[in-house]
Enzyme design. Structure first.
Site, mmCIF file in Angstrom:
data_model
loop_
_atom_site.group_PDB
_atom_site.id
_atom_site.type_symbol
_atom_site.label_atom_id
_atom_site.label_comp_id
_atom_site.label_asym_id
_atom_site.label_seq_id
_atom_site.Cartn_x
_atom_site.Cartn_y
_atom_site.Cartn_z
ATOM 1 N N HIS A 147 107.493 31.262 -1.513
ATOM 2 C CA HIS A 147 107.063 30.199 -2.415
ATOM 3 C C HIS A 147 108.265 29.311 -2.736
ATOM 4 O O HIS A 147 109.392 29.794 -2.811
ATOM 5 C CB HIS A 147 106.488 30.825 -3.699
ATOM 6 C CG HIS A 147 105.923 29.817 -4.636
ATOM 7 N ND1 HIS A 147 106.716 29.085 -5.499
ATOM 8 C CD2 HIS A 147 104.647 29.401 -4.823
ATOM 9 C CE1 HIS A 147 105.932 28.259 -6.183
ATOM 10 N NE2 HIS A 147 104.680 28.429 -5.804
ATOM 11 N N ASP A 190 97.041 26.210 -6.350
ATOM 12 C CA ASP A 190 98.302 26.039 -7.073
ATOM 13 C C ASP A 190 98.061 25.930 -8.579
ATOM 14 O O ASP A 190 98.701 25.149 -9.273
ATOM 15 C CB ASP A 190 99.122 24.843 -6.567
ATOM 16 C CG ASP A 190 100.628 25.051 -6.743
ATOM 17 O OD1 ASP A 190 101.018 26.095 -7.310
ATOM 18 O OD2 ASP A 190 101.400 24.175 -6.332
HETATM 19 CA CA CA Z 1 102.767 27.208 -6.520
#
Ligand code: CA
Length: 355
Positions: A196, A318
């Site tokens: 990430h 997200d």
């Molecule tokens: Ca993210």
């Protein structure tokens, strides 16, 4: 005549008000952020000390820490508020990742303790909502052996589905063989590692920072693209051929660069780079999975599917950073047939994360 541009980001209140309808597939969102109160307080303490080796962390969390409000509430909630937001956006399952930069900004002993505690809390949340939540383990690459051990504990004892690593750790990348005990564990457990984004490593941060581009406006993508390509060119996948790495944001630009990566690796490779058994594009197709986190945009998603394969591209929202229910409706409208849409939203995630 120029080809007409496809629909882009919503512009009007009406477009933002769009909500997804029911779908003939489960929507599994695979890069969804959360954090523990303990991590939040540890960030606050660290920021108060202005750590000289973490300028990117100061830039990112220096903004969030006193913001308060709904973003932090959403990060910290793994119960009613999160489930209500999922219902409002038509999300059936969230795969939770401890938010960036996770525990990677702390000294090793602090990081190891915070990672284990967050994994325990995550497993408890999943037990409370077993049909709605799943998760990846936080680990502390500062101590690679301890990180591998925690990954094994999280997968075999807590039921987590792999690990998240928020890109560089103290400026170091996973292409360094000292971290490969983590790869060895992930391969043996047959679980993926999600790389990430976080702000770029200190050695390349300044030009981004000066322009306000150190975060999601480009800095994150450059950081993870570099990291992924560093792992590929290190030969790590020749050593661990069944290792699976996941990256977000429609592949952080790499699908677009595929031709040039192969060409330059064959024709203009730096002398110190190791020989690889395969082309960069082979590793991207065999070892890398991408999610569309933050990129609900047909041209980028269909490019990734066309060059990597429809089995390699997964849905992500997200949350809560980009919690826009209208974006689910945009992704529902992708120009895919029913079988490929089911792969994208559901089947690929079920297979990769064994949900
Ligand atoms: Ca993210």
């Amino acid at each position: 005549m120029a080809h007409p541009l496809p629909p882009t980001i919503p512009r009007t209140t009406d477009e933002y008000a769009q909500r997804p309808g029911p779908a003939p597939y489960r929507r599994i969102a695979t890069e969804e952020a959360w954090m523990t109160p303990e991590l939040f307080h540890a960030y606050r303490e660290l920021l108060a000390r202005r750590p000289a080796d973490e300028p990117g962390f100061i830039s990112m969390w220096g903004r969030f820490i006193d913001l308060g409000g709904v973003l932090l509430d959403r990060l910290l909630d793994v119960d009613a508020m999160r489930i209500a937001d999922m219902d409002a956006a038509g999300i059936d399952v969230q795969l939770l990742l401890l938010t960036a930069p996770g525990v990677q900004v702390f000294a090793a002993d602090t990081a190891i303790a915070l990672a284990a505690d967050s994994n325990d809390q995550l497993a408890a949340a999943i037990r409370r909502h077993p049909t709605r939540l799943a998760g990846l383990a936080a680990i502390a690459p500062q101590d690679p052996v301890a990180a591998a051990r925690e990954l094994e504990r999280a997968v075999t004892r807590l039921g987590l589905k792999g690990a998240v690593i928020n890109s560089h750790t103290k400026g170091e990348y996973l292409d360094d063989p000292r971290f490969w005990v983590i790869f060895e564990a992930a391969e043996a457990l047959d679980v993926p590692i999600y790389i990430h984004p976080r702000t770029p490593a200190p050695a390349m941060l300044q030009p981004f920072l000066q322009r306000g581009m150190d975060r999601a406006l480009m800095g994150f993508g450059v950081e993870v693209a570099l990291h992924t390509l560093a792992i590929i060119t290190s030969g790590a996948f020749d050593r661990f051929p069944r290792l699976k790495i996941v990256i977000g944001h429609a592949g952080e630009g790499l699908p677009y660069w595929l031709y040039r990566l192969d060409y330059m690796q064959q024709h203009n490779r730096a002398k110190f780079m190791p020989e690889l058994r395969h082309l960069p594009s082979d590793y991207l197709r065999e070892n890398i999975y991408v999610t569309n986190s933050g990129v609900p945009w047909a041209p980028a998603i269909t490019l990734a599917q066309s060059v990597l394969g429809v089995d390699r591209v997964l849905y992500a929202m997200d949350y809560p950073y980009q919690y826009q229910p209208c974006e689910v409706a945009m992704v529902d409208a992708l120009p895919l047939d029913d079988a490929d849409k089911r792969r994208f939203f559901q089947g690929n995630a079920e297979r990769l994360f064994r949900l």
